[in-house]
Design a protein around this motif. Structure first.
Motif, PDB file in Angstrom:
ATOM      1  N   ARG A 122       0.850  -1.193   0.000  1.00  0.00           N
ATOM      2  CA  ARG A 122       0.000   0.000   0.000  1.00  0.00           C
ATOM      3  C   ARG A 122       0.884   1.239   0.000  1.00  0.00           C
ATOM      4  NH1 ARG A 122      -5.273  -1.246   0.699  1.00  0.00           N
ATOM      5  NH2 ARG A 122      -5.753  -3.272   1.635  1.00  0.00           N
ATOM      6  N   LEU A 123       0.416   2.249  -0.686  1.00  0.00           N
ATOM      7  CA  LEU A 123       1.144   3.509  -0.777  1.00  0.00           C
ATOM      8  C   LEU A 123       0.607   4.500   0.251  1.00  0.00           C
ATOM      9  CD1 LEU A 123       1.123   3.728  -4.658  1.00  0.00           C
ATOM     10  CD2 LEU A 123       3.152   3.354  -3.240  1.00  0.00           C
ATOM     11  N   ARG A 124       1.501   5.176   0.946  1.00  0.00           N
ATOM     12  CA  ARG A 124       1.083   6.164   1.936  1.00  0.00           C
ATOM     13  C   ARG A 124       0.667   7.453   1.227  1.00  0.00           C
ATOM     14  NH1 ARG A 124       4.893   6.177   6.843  1.00  0.00           N
ATOM     15  NH2 ARG A 124       3.758   4.206   7.119  1.00  0.00           N
ATOM     16  N   VAL A 125      -0.457   7.996   1.691  1.00  0.00           N
ATOM     17  CA  VAL A 125      -1.032   9.204   1.076  1.00  0.00           C
ATOM     18  C   VAL A 125      -1.232  10.261   2.150  1.00  0.00           C
ATOM     19  CG1 VAL A 125      -3.058  10.148  -0.106  1.00  0.00           C
ATOM     20  CG2 VAL A 125      -2.190   7.891  -0.744  1.00  0.00           C
ATOM     21  N   ALA A 126      -0.939  11.503   1.807  1.00  0.00           N
ATOM     22  CA  ALA A 126      -1.225  12.637   2.686  1.00  0.00           C
ATOM     23  C   ALA A 126      -1.651  13.813   1.817  1.00  0.00           C
ATOM     24  CB  ALA A 126       0.003  13.010   3.517  1.00  0.00           C
ATOM     25  N   ASP A 127      -2.727  14.454   2.211  1.00  0.00           N
ATOM     26  CA  ASP A 127      -3.227  15.628   1.488  1.00  0.00           C
ATOM     27  C   ASP A 127      -3.450  15.340  -0.003  1.00  0.00           C
ATOM     28  OD1 ASP A 127      -3.130  17.189   3.846  1.00  0.00           O
ATOM     29  OD2 ASP A 127      -0.987  17.547   3.525  1.00  0.00           O
ATOM     30  N   GLY A 128      -3.957  14.138  -0.294  1.00  0.00           N
ATOM     31  CA  GLY A 128      -4.323  13.813  -1.665  1.00  0.00           C
ATOM     32  C   GLY A 128      -3.173  13.473  -2.588  1.00  0.00           C
ATOM     33  N   ALA A 129      -1.973  13.243  -2.023  1.00  0.00           N
ATOM     34  CA  ALA A 129      -0.813  12.920  -2.859  1.00  0.00           C
ATOM     35  C   ALA A 129       0.033  11.836  -2.187  1.00  0.00           C
ATOM     36  CB  ALA A 129       0.036  14.166  -3.102  1.00  0.00           C
ATOM     37  N   LEU A 130       0.802  11.130  -2.992  1.00  0.00           N
ATOM     38  CA  LEU A 130       1.692  10.098  -2.459  1.00  0.00           C
ATOM     39  C   LEU A 130       2.832  10.755  -1.692  1.00  0.00           C
ATOM     40  CD1 LEU A 130       1.933   7.637  -5.498  1.00  0.00           C
ATOM     41  CD2 LEU A 130       0.269   7.705  -3.627  1.00  0.00           C
ATOM     42  N   THR A 131       3.170  10.157  -0.549  1.00  0.00           N
ATOM     43  CA  THR A 131       4.263  10.705   0.268  1.00  0.00           C
ATOM     44  C   THR A 131       5.620  10.181  -0.155  1.00  0.00           C
ATOM     45  OG1 THR A 131       4.191   8.925   1.920  1.00  0.00           O
ATOM     46  CG2 THR A 131       2.694  10.806   2.250  1.00  0.00           C
ATOM     47  N   GLY A 132       5.637   9.148  -1.011  1.00  0.00           N
ATOM     48  CA  GLY A 132       6.902   8.523  -1.394  1.00  0.00           C
ATOM     49  C   GLY A 132       7.302   7.409  -0.444  1.00  0.00           C
ATOM     50  N   GLU A 133       6.314   6.918   0.330  1.00  0.00           N
ATOM     51  CA  GLU A 133       6.601   5.851   1.290  1.00  0.00           C
ATOM     52  C   GLU A 133       5.606   4.709   1.126  1.00  0.00           C
ATOM     53  OE1 GLU A 133       7.875   8.184   5.277  1.00  0.00           O
ATOM     54  OE2 GLU A 133       5.989   8.822   4.359  1.00  0.00           O
ATOM     55  N   VAL A 134       6.064   3.501   1.488  1.00  0.00           N
ATOM     56  CA  VAL A 134       5.179   2.344   1.533  1.00  0.00           C
ATOM     57  C   VAL A 134       4.507   2.324   2.898  1.00  0.00           C
ATOM     58  CG1 VAL A 134       5.046  -0.171   1.390  1.00  0.00           C
ATOM     59  CG2 VAL A 134       6.663   1.069  -0.051  1.00  0.00           C
ATOM     60  N   ASP A 135       3.200   2.067   2.916  1.00  0.00           N
ATOM     61  CA  ASP A 135       2.441   2.038   4.157  1.00  0.00           C
ATOM     62  C   ASP A 135       2.377   0.598   4.664  1.00  0.00           C
ATOM     63  OD1 ASP A 135       0.818   2.569   6.270  1.00  0.00           O
ATOM     64  OD2 ASP A 135      -0.916   3.210   5.106  1.00  0.00           O
ATOM     65  N   GLY A 136       3.146   0.308   5.725  1.00  0.00           N
ATOM     66  CA  GLY A 136       3.143  -1.035   6.286  1.00  0.00           C
ATOM     67  C   GLY A 136       4.291  -1.883   5.777  1.00  0.00           C
ATOM     68  N   ALA A 137       4.264  -3.160   6.172  1.00  0.00           N
ATOM     69  CA  ALA A 137       5.331  -4.090   5.790  1.00  0.00           C
ATOM     70  C   ALA A 137       5.326  -4.324   4.284  1.00  0.00           C
ATOM     71  CB  ALA A 137       5.154  -5.410   6.523  1.00  0.00           C
ATOM     72  N   ILE A 138       6.511  -4.458   3.728  1.00  0.00           N
ATOM     73  CA  ILE A 138       6.648  -4.669   2.284  1.00  0.00           C
ATOM     74  C   ILE A 138       6.403  -6.130   1.914  1.00  0.00           C
ATOM     75  CG2 ILE A 138       8.362  -4.736   0.418  1.00  0.00           C
ATOM     76  CD1 ILE A 138       9.435  -2.099   1.448  1.00  0.00           C
ATOM     77  N   VAL A 139       5.635  -6.330   0.864  1.00  0.00           N
ATOM     78  CA  VAL A 139       5.421  -7.669   0.321  1.00  0.00           C
ATOM     79  C   VAL A 139       6.635  -8.012  -0.541  1.00  0.00           C
ATOM     80  CG1 VAL A 139       3.958  -9.141  -1.102  1.00  0.00           C
ATOM     81  CG2 VAL A 139       2.922  -7.399   0.366  1.00  0.00           C
ATOM     82  N   ASP A 140       7.530  -8.799   0.048  1.00  0.00           N
ATOM     83  CA  ASP A 140       8.764  -9.185  -0.649  1.00  0.00           C
ATOM     84  C   ASP A 140       8.710 -10.673  -0.967  1.00  0.00           C
ATOM     85  OD1 ASP A 140       9.080 -10.355   1.837  1.00  0.00           O
ATOM     86  OD2 ASP A 140      10.845  -9.172   2.402  1.00  0.00           O
ATOM     87  N   ALA A 141       9.853 -11.251  -1.321  1.00  0.00           N
ATOM     88  CA  ALA A 141       9.895 -12.662  -1.728  1.00  0.00           C
ATOM     89  C   ALA A 141       9.402 -13.582  -0.614  1.00  0.00           C
ATOM     90  CB  ALA A 141      11.317 -13.035  -2.141  1.00  0.00           C
ATOM     91  N   ALA A 142       9.829 -13.316   0.618  1.00  0.00           N
ATOM     92  CA  ALA A 142       9.412 -14.159   1.747  1.00  0.00           C
ATOM     93  C   ALA A 142       7.912 -14.051   1.971  1.00  0.00           C
ATOM     94  CB  ALA A 142      10.174 -13.765   3.005  1.00  0.00           C
ATOM     95  N   ALA A 143       7.373 -12.831   1.868  1.00  0.00           N
ATOM     96  CA  ALA A 143       5.941 -12.631   2.071  1.00  0.00           C
ATOM     97  C   ALA A 143       5.124 -13.330   0.992  1.00  0.00           C
ATOM     98  CB  ALA A 143       5.624 -11.139   2.088  1.00  0.00           C
ATOM     99  N   LYS A 144       5.661 -13.385  -0.216  1.00  0.00           N
ATOM    100  CA  LYS A 144       4.950 -14.091  -1.289  1.00  0.00           C
ATOM    101  C   LYS A 144       4.845 -15.576  -0.972  1.00  0.00           C
ATOM    102  CE  LYS A 144       5.608 -11.116  -5.291  1.00  0.00           C
ATOM    103  NZ  LYS A 144       5.746 -11.139  -6.742  1.00  0.00           N
TER     104      LYS A 144
END
Length: 211
Positions: A122-144
């Protein structure tokens, strides 16, 4: 819940769909070239996926959420995807997607393509725009890999009755965890590690391999 006969889990970008969503979002920021080069390096396994994703998402800072409908309009489903998901369902199976991409796009795309369950970043949003950060833990190879095994357990599907389909280095653990790991539209390292390589870029080719 009636146990499923089998489970098919696909990657999203360049597998379920023909696009790399992060590159389409980067178009909105005028930074596609640098993001595309970083994506390709990550898919080849040359850099850590989570670190690479954070760097690429940082390039999206300031992109308006108004960009999401424009990105959705550019999504191209992979040929044969609807035929594959219909065939899985006809045989009593379940279709999952686990992606290093983003819920903001996948939540719209997945159900239209016959996907039963999905997980993404999920992408972090503030004031209607992307903040440039991932919201929460990243879905990586292990998570897959964890998602495939978790869904199989929930559905009462034995590990040998799972199929994983992917194209990039971050799909390798998921493919290794599955009963059958299929390389699709894949980088060389993924083709070398796969149980089988699907040659044409047509997901309907997988139907013959379903139980």
């Amino acid at each position: 819940m009636t146990p499923a006969r089998f489970l098919v889990v696909l990657d999203a970008d360049s597998t379920l769909i023909r696009n790399e969503v992060i590159e389409l979002l980067a178009d909105e920021a005028g930074r596609r070239d640098e993001v595309q080069a970083a994506t390709e390096a990550a898919m080849r396994g040359e850099v850590d996926f989570a670190e690479s994703l954070r760097t690429r998402v940082a390039a999206l800072r300031g992109v308006s959420v108004d960009a999401f409908p424009r990105v959705l309009a550019r999504i191209e489903p992979t040929p044969g995807v609807r035929e594959l998901t219909a065939a899985v369902h006809a045989r009593g199976g379940v279709v999952g997607v686990v992606s290093g991409g983003f819920h903001e796009i996948l939540d719209d795309v997945a159900p239209t393509l016959g996907v039963d369950r999905w997980r993404a970043n999920r992408l972090r949003v503030a004031d209607g725009a992307l903040t440039g950060e991932v919201d929460g833990a990243i879905v990586d190879a292990a998570a897959k890999a964890e998602s495939l095994l978790e869904w199989a357990a929930q559905l009462g599907v034995a590990r040998h009755a799972t199929i994983a389909i992917g194209d990039g280095a971050n799909d390798l653990k998921m493919m290794a965890a599955a009963g059958l790991g299929l390389a699709f539209n894949a980088k060389p390292a993924v083709r070398n590690a796969a149980s089988l390589v699907v040659g044409p870029q047509d997901l309907a080719e997988v139907i013959a391999l379903l139980p």
